[in-house]
Design a protein around this motif. Structure first.
Motif, short mmCIF file in Angstrom:
data_model
loop_
_atom_site.label_atom_id
_atom_site.label_comp_id
_atom_site.label_asym_id
_atom_site.label_seq_id
_atom_site.Cartn_x
_atom_site.Cartn_y
_atom_site.Cartn_z
N ALA A 120 0.64 -1.46 0.07
CA ALA A 120 0.09 0.36 0.01
C ALA A 120 1.00 1.28 -0.21
N PHE A 121 2.05 1.03 0.38
CA PHE A 121 3.18 3.12 0.89
C PHE A 121 3.66 2.85 -0.39
N ALA A 122 4.15 1.42 -1.12
CA ALA A 122 4.75 1.89 -2.48
C ALA A 122 3.50 2.12 -3.53
N ALA A 123 2.42 1.49 -4.02
CA ALA A 123 1.44 2.15 -4.39
C ALA A 123 1.09 4.11 -4.08
N GLY A 124 1.04 4.05 -2.93
CA GLY A 124 0.76 5.43 -2.66
C GLY A 124 2.27 6.42 -3.07
N ASN A 125 2.63 6.14 -4.20
CA ASN A 125 4.14 7.23 -4.86
C ASN A 125 5.44 7.00 -4.35
N HIS A 126 5.51 5.90 -3.82
CA HIS A 126 6.57 5.31 -3.59
C HIS A 126 7.05 3.71 -4.24
N MET A 127 6.47 3.72 -5.34
CA MET A 127 6.57 2.04 -6.11
C MET A 127 8.22 1.92 -6.25
N HIS A 128 8.44 3.14 -7.51
CA HIS A 128 10.81 3.18 -7.56
C HIS A 128 11.62 3.11 -6.17
N LEU A 129 11.03 3.25 -5.18
CA LEU A 129 11.61 3.53 -3.52
C LEU A 129 11.52 2.16 -3.64
N ARG A 186 8.75 4.01 -12.02
CA ARG A 186 8.44 5.25 -12.27
C ARG A 186 6.57 5.28 -13.18
N ARG A 187 6.13 4.53 -14.33
CA ARG A 187 5.19 5.05 -15.10
C ARG A 187 3.87 4.42 -14.04
N ALA A 188 4.47 3.13 -13.04
CA ALA A 188 3.75 2.09 -13.16
C ALA A 188 2.96 3.36 -11.61
N ARG A 189 3.72 4.02 -10.71
CA ARG A 189 3.15 5.33 -10.03
C ARG A 189 2.65 6.08 -10.56
N ALA A 190 2.35 6.54 -11.57
CA ALA A 190 1.95 7.32 -12.57
C ALA A 190 0.78 7.18 -12.90
N VAL A 191 0.62 5.26 -13.20
CA VAL A 191 -1.13 5.30 -13.38
C VAL A 191 -1.39 5.09 -12.26
N THR A 192 -0.97 4.96 -11.21
CA THR A 192 -2.05 4.91 -9.68
C THR A 192 -2.15 5.82 -9.37
N ASP A 193 -0.81 6.70 -9.55
CA ASP A 193 -2.02 8.26 -8.83
C ASP A 193 -3.25 8.97 -10.06
N LEU A 236 12.62 -8.51 5.04
CA LEU A 236 11.91 -6.78 4.76
C LEU A 236 12.45 -6.54 2.86
N GLY A 237 13.45 -7.49 2.41
CA GLY A 237 13.86 -6.94 1.21
C GLY A 237 12.77 -7.86 0.00
N MET A 238 12.33 -8.61 0.42
CA MET A 238 11.34 -9.41 0.25
C MET A 238 9.94 -8.87 0.41
N ALA A 239 9.72 -8.22 1.17
CA ALA A 239 8.22 -7.42 1.03
C ALA A 239 8.33 -6.63 0.37
N CYS A 240 9.13 -5.67 0.23
CA CYS A 240 9.47 -4.72 -0.34
C CYS A 240 9.13 -4.45 -1.61
N MET A 241 9.42 -6.32 -2.42
CA MET A 241 9.26 -6.29 -4.03
C MET A 241 8.10 -7.50 -4.27
N ALA A 242 7.40 -8.52 -3.28
CA ALA A 242 6.22 -9.05 -3.80
C ALA A 242 5.11 -8.23 -4.42
N GLY A 243 4.88 -7.89 -3.85
CA GLY A 243 3.56 -7.15 -3.60
C GLY A 243 4.10 -5.72 -4.88
N PRO A 244 4.85 -5.26 -4.04
CA PRO A 244 4.58 -3.98 -5.67
C PRO A 244 5.28 -4.28 -7.02
N VAL A 245 6.12 -5.43 -7.00
CA VAL A 245 6.10 -5.93 -8.09
C VAL A 245 5.01 -6.34 -8.98
#
Length: 468
Positions: free
Chosen positions: A318-327, A461-468, A363-372
């Motif tokens: 959820a955090f990644a989808a809120g403008n932080h996917m790239h991070l 970056r593009r995925a973030r823009a689509v989410t926005d 933690l690394g896997m959690a940062c990647m699995a859902g966001p990818v």
């Protein structure tokens, strides 16, 4: 944000139960394999095929299954996959011989290929856009829970009731998933023909390449069987390309081949998912072979990784989808690479370092699995969700198999640099300075694979823009 409505919750539960059964049957077979050996009097080759038949067919058919979902509807593919998985699981539980069991496991793999891309695509087509990230995070948590409890669950059920029930016990959950799936609103279907011939060709190619990668670590790259499988698979890939160029509606359309952003996500997946597997394998072998820990204690020490994924996936997605996917997609591989640092000290026998290493990996896997997964669904054009999800799933499987093959090469190199004799067999086994060298070389490989994934995170970056 919680999911709203009984409909969305039923949809999510159906997807979790479907993919959860897949992960359970991947993990559970290794636990009950000794009981299968005693009951069916299997040979070593048959035992390898009992494990690998499932993985080969699941990997081979996932791309055709994803495309069929785009054309025929993901709900339909999910329902067919669930029924097929129930039938295949019944056949596994009733298997009278090792060869019959191998065939039933192969059928399970085909059913799993139908289920996985359909489950992922449904999360986009059946859940409101503002709640998709939350749904994907919960889905990752559920599947991670299934994978983490499967070995212990299989051991308990198999020990009490026999190995057959370790498989059969998932059938009630699958039947619940069938009932939940009835209420899913079917996705819009793409207006195109299915290239069945192309699907058969690419499934054959992937099956050959997957079998070659599976055999590589034990036989070596120069083994005639390995070379033959890889060469045949590569040739069939060329046949597939030739066929696709002549078919009016190819299985992988030109727009997908030219989609550089999506292709970068798939390359990211190949590299990023290599490190967690190699790290887990290295630490497990080290604990049991060099330090004398049993499988139960080893499983307990490896548990923090699964716990971190379960506890943090939903919030981090959820955090990644809120403008932080790239991070998130940069931070995930970096954390998995950093996990190598505490793992280095395991070579000195400091077992406590496994805990921080596994926490960092989790933690690394959690940062990647859902966001990818979320990035793939956001970037995929409407009507291509199943195909792109299937390609990403195949990329993840290819990354894990490739990393195991490369790990064998790295371990042999580390053994040699440490002054070990020629032809060590399994260089990671045992307690010696040569095995230490192999272990350290494997850790270096794991870190390099993770770091190599970071530049490809820019596709988010593009995925973030689509989410926005």
């Amino acid at each position: 944000m919680l999911l709203r409505g009984f409909y969305e919750r039923k949809t999510l539960f159906a997807c979790i139960l479907a993919t959860g059964a897949i992960f359970i049957d991947i993990s559970i077979v290794n636990v009950v394999l000794p009981d299968i050996r005693n009951d069916l009097h299997t040979s070593l080759a048959q035992e390898q095929w009992i494990v690998n038949a499932y993985l080969i067919t699941m990997t081979a058919f996932v791309l055709p299954a994803g495309v069929m979902g785009d054309v025929w509807g993901h709900k339909r593919m999910l329902q067919v996959g669930l029924v097929a998985f129930i039938v295949a699981t019944l056949l596994v539980g009733l298997a009278p011989s090792a060869d019959f069991l191998i065939g039933a496991r192969a059928l399970q793999g085909v059913a799993a290929a139908l289920l996985t891309p359909a489950s992922i695509a449904i999360l986009r087509t059946s859940v409101a856009p503002e709640r998709q990230a939350r749904a994907i995070g919960i889905w990752v948590t559920g599947t991670s829970l299934s994978a983490s409890i499967a070995p212990a669950f299989g051991g308990v059920v198999g020990g009490l009731f026999g190995w057959r029930w370790a498989f059969l016990v998932v059938i009630p959950a699958l039947m619940v998933a069938v009932w939940f799936a009835r209420g899913i609103i079917d996705s819009p279907q793409a207006k195109r023909r299915i290239d069945l011939v192309g699907g058969a060709i690419i499934a054959t190619a992937i099956a050959l390449l997957t079998a070659g990668l599976i055999e590589w670590p034990t036989r070596g790259l120069l083994d005639p069987l390995v070379l033959g499988l890889l060469a045949a698979g590569s040739f069939v890939v060329l046949v597939f390309v030739w066929h696709e160029r002549r078919f009016p509606e190819p299985m992988i359309p030109p727009r997908a081949v030219r989609d550089r952003l999506m292709n970068r996500v798939h390359v990211f997946t190949i590299l990023a998912w290599s490190t967690p597997l190699t790290m887990g394998l290295l630490i497990s072998i080290r604990l049991q072979s060099a330090l004398g820990y049993g499988p139960i204690m080893t499983g307990f020490l490896l548990l923090p990784m699964s716990l971190m994924v379960m506890l943090t996936s939903s919030r981090l997605t959820a955090f990644a989808a809120g403008n932080h996917m790239h991070l998130m997609l940069r931070l995930g591989p970096l954390l998995t690479a950093v996990s190598v640092i505490p793992a280095l000290f395991l070579a000195d026998g400091r077992v406590w370092v496994v805990i921080p290493a596994e926490i960092l990996l989790g933690l690394g896997m959690a940062c990647m699995a859902g966001p990818v997964t979320h990035a793939v669904l956001q970037l995929a054009p409407a009507g291509d969700e199943g195909m792109q999800s299937a390609i990403n799933l195949a990329a993840a499987r290819f990354g894990t198999l490739m990393s195991i093959a490369l790990l064998g090469i790295a371990a042999a190199l580390g053994w040699s640099l440490a002054g070990g004799p020629v032809n060590p067999g399994n260089a990671l086994e045992g307690a010696s300075q040569f095995a230490d060298g192999a272990y350290l070389a494997g850790l270096v490989l794991s870190a390099l694979l993770a770091l190599a994934a970071i530049p490809f995170a820019t596709a988010a970056r593009r995925a973030r823009a689509v989410t926005d």
